[in-house]
Design a protein around this motif. Sequence first.
Motif, PDB file in Angstrom:
ATOM      1  N   VAL A 215       0.804  -1.227   0.026  1.00  9.31           N
ATOM      2  CA  VAL A 215      -0.030  -0.028   0.126  1.00  9.31           C
ATOM      3  C   VAL A 215       1.056   1.353  -0.015  1.00  9.31           C
ATOM      4  N   GLY A 216       2.060   1.178   0.616  1.00  7.95           N
ATOM      5  CA  GLY A 216       3.001   2.276   0.738  1.00  7.95           C
ATOM      6  C   GLY A 216       2.929   3.274   1.717  1.00  7.95           C
ATOM      7  N   ASP A 217       3.743   4.237   1.634  1.00 11.18           N
ATOM      8  CA  ASP A 217       3.875   5.227   2.781  1.00 11.18           C
ATOM      9  C   ASP A 217       2.809   6.303   2.804  1.00 11.18           C
ATOM     10  N   GLU A 218       2.336   6.770   1.578  1.00  9.20           N
ATOM     11  CA  GLU A 218       1.448   7.793   1.326  1.00  9.20           C
ATOM     12  C   GLU A 218       0.160   7.383   1.690  1.00  9.20           C
ATOM     13  N   LYS A 219      -0.448   6.378   1.115  1.00  2.00           N
ATOM     14  CA  LYS A 219      -1.994   5.667   1.317  1.00  2.00           C
ATOM     15  C   LYS A 219      -1.464   4.946   2.838  1.00  2.00           C
TER      16      LYS A 219
ATOM     17  N   ASP B 189      -4.385   7.641  -7.418  1.00  2.28           N
ATOM     18  CA  ASP B 189      -4.934   6.376  -6.794  1.00  2.28           C
ATOM     19  C   ASP B 189      -5.527   6.954  -5.424  1.00  2.28           C
ATOM     20  N   GLY B 190      -6.378   5.852  -4.703  1.00  4.11           N
ATOM     21  CA  GLY B 190      -6.960   6.465  -3.623  1.00  4.11           C
ATOM     22  C   GLY B 190      -7.672   5.243  -2.848  1.00  4.11           C
TER      23      GLY B 190
ATOM     24  N   ASP C  62     -14.659  -5.168  13.163  1.00 11.22           N
ATOM     25  CA  ASP C  62     -14.670  -3.856  13.543  1.00 11.22           C
ATOM     26  C   ASP C  62     -14.332  -3.133  12.151  1.00 11.22           C
ATOM     27  N   PHE C  63     -13.134  -3.654  11.489  1.00  9.71           N
ATOM     28  CA  PHE C  63     -12.298  -3.247  10.518  1.00  9.71           C
ATOM     29  C   PHE C  63     -11.875  -4.164   9.335  1.00  9.71           C
ATOM     30  N   VAL C  64     -12.188  -3.996   8.325  1.00  2.45           N
ATOM     31  CA  VAL C  64     -11.401  -4.715   6.879  1.00  2.45           C
ATOM     32  C   VAL C  64     -10.754  -3.867   6.125  1.00  2.45           C
ATOM     33  N   PHE C  65      -9.471  -4.349   5.932  1.00  2.00           N
ATOM     34  CA  PHE C  65      -8.562  -3.559   4.757  1.00  2.00           C
ATOM     35  C   PHE C  65      -8.509  -4.524   3.616  1.00  2.00           C
ATOM     36  N   ILE C  66      -9.163  -4.240   2.493  1.00  2.00           N
ATOM     37  CA  ILE C  66      -9.285  -4.845   1.386  1.00  2.00           C
ATOM     38  C   ILE C  66      -8.092  -4.449   0.306  1.00  2.00           C
ATOM     39  N   ASP C  67      -7.164  -5.294   0.012  1.00  2.00           N
ATOM     40  CA  ASP C  67      -6.466  -5.147  -1.018  1.00  2.00           C
ATOM     41  C   ASP C  67      -5.736  -6.318  -1.640  1.00  2.00           C
ATOM     42  N   HIS C  68      -6.627  -7.253  -1.919  1.00  3.50           N
ATOM     43  CA  HIS C  68      -6.260  -8.329  -3.005  1.00  3.50           C
ATOM     44  C   HIS C  68      -6.666  -8.330  -4.202  1.00  3.50           C
ATOM     45  N   TRP C  69      -7.034  -9.326  -4.833  1.00  9.52           N
ATOM     46  CA  TRP C  69      -7.163  -9.134  -6.536  1.00  9.52           C
ATOM     47  C   TRP C  69      -8.544  -8.212  -6.597  1.00  9.52           C
ATOM     48  N   LYS C  70      -8.383  -7.319  -7.371  1.00  8.98           N
ATOM     49  CA  LYS C  70      -9.703  -6.244  -7.451  1.00  8.98           C
ATOM     50  C   LYS C  70     -10.906  -6.952  -7.955  1.00  8.98           C
TER      51      LYS C  70
ATOM     52  N   ASP D 233      -8.184  -0.609  -0.932  1.00  7.70           N
ATOM     53  CA  ASP D 233      -7.198  -0.073  -1.528  1.00  7.70           C
ATOM     54  C   ASP D 233      -7.275   0.078  -3.251  1.00  7.70           C
ATOM     55  N   ASN D 234      -6.563   0.883  -3.853  1.00  7.40           N
ATOM     56  CA  ASN D 234      -6.660   0.881  -5.369  1.00  7.40           C
ATOM     57  C   ASN D 234      -8.083   0.816  -6.181  1.00  7.40           C
ATOM     58  N   VAL D 235      -8.743   1.796  -5.527  1.00  5.78           N
ATOM     59  CA  VAL D 235     -10.211   2.111  -6.179  1.00  5.78           C
ATOM     60  C   VAL D 235     -10.124   2.835  -7.334  1.00  5.78           C
ATOM     61  N   ILE D 236      -8.792   3.445  -7.765  1.00  6.18           N
ATOM     62  CA  ILE D 236      -8.631   4.124  -9.047  1.00  6.18           C
ATOM     63  C   ILE D 236      -7.563   3.256  -9.963  1.00  6.18           C
TER      64      ILE D 236
END
Length: 214
Positions: A42-46, A205-206, A136-144, A169-172
């Motif tokens: 995901v990197g430092d900015e995101k 991206d965002g 409570d929280f889900v981070f979604i970052d697998h195949w789009k 992640d990667n919605v753009i």
Amino acid sequence: TRSTRPQRLLRAVQQKAIKGDPQSVISAIDYFCRHSEWAMNVGDEKGSILDSVVCEVCPTTALELGTYCGYSTVRIARLLPPGTKLITLEFNPAFAAVARQVIEYAGLQNKVCLVEGASGDLIPKMCQMFGIKTFDFVFIDHWKDRYLPDIKLLEECQLLRKGSILLADNVICPGTPEYLEYVRNSPHYESKYFKSHLEYTKVEDGLEKSVFLG
Ligand SMILES: C[S@@+](CC[C@H](N)C(=O)[O-])C[C@H]1O[C@@H](n2cnc3c(N)ncnc32)[C@H](O)[C@@H]1O
Ligand SMILES: O=C(c1ccccc1)c1ccc(O)c(O)c1[N+](=O)[O-]
Ligand SMILES: [Mg+2]
């Protein structure tokens, strides 16, 4: 035989980071990806946006879809209070093997449960495997193409509650149009877009933050 990129990323952590210091692991990976080889963390900015959402939610139960080398796993787990667990799912065994070593190098193995397997198979087992009622929280970052089917599965398995937070992640870029359309138009979600850039690049991206309304 040639090493893989995840193996080279792990070597950079072992050579540059301080054992037991999650921030130095994060910095070592970001340095490697900026100056040696781009990788799909995901990197430092995101990552800073991810940090702020995790701190705001203070989750007691958290799920990550897509571990890779464990970069975002370390980012999330380092912010969790003692006694809370981050469950992270990864179906590529080679990636999972590297992630376990990165997570251990950061000293966070007691806050993370890495499960090898496909999200579609594992999500329905969360209750029986971990006694988890809701996340409570889900981070979604697998195949789009899996974002939408997997949140529908989370709904079906009643793993979301009023106020559960999804961060995608990667919605753009690469983009997740069907997922975006769903969470932005469904009466069951309130969504907000955090504009940023594709990790380690200037490409837009965002992240999309969506609250489940029940
Ligand atoms: C972009 S990488 C994850 C990056 C990581 N979240 C980070 O920011 O450091 C996507 C990962 O998801 C895994 N993956 C893709 N689809 C999956 C699925 N259905 N179940 C489990 N893992 C999956 C891939 O093998 C890959 O390692
Ligand atoms: O899909 C890619 C991708 C596509 C083509 C080449 C390399 C990566 C990607 C790019 C940035 C991401 O943050 C990310 O999570 C992914 N991913 O694979 O899930
Ligand atoms: Mg991503």
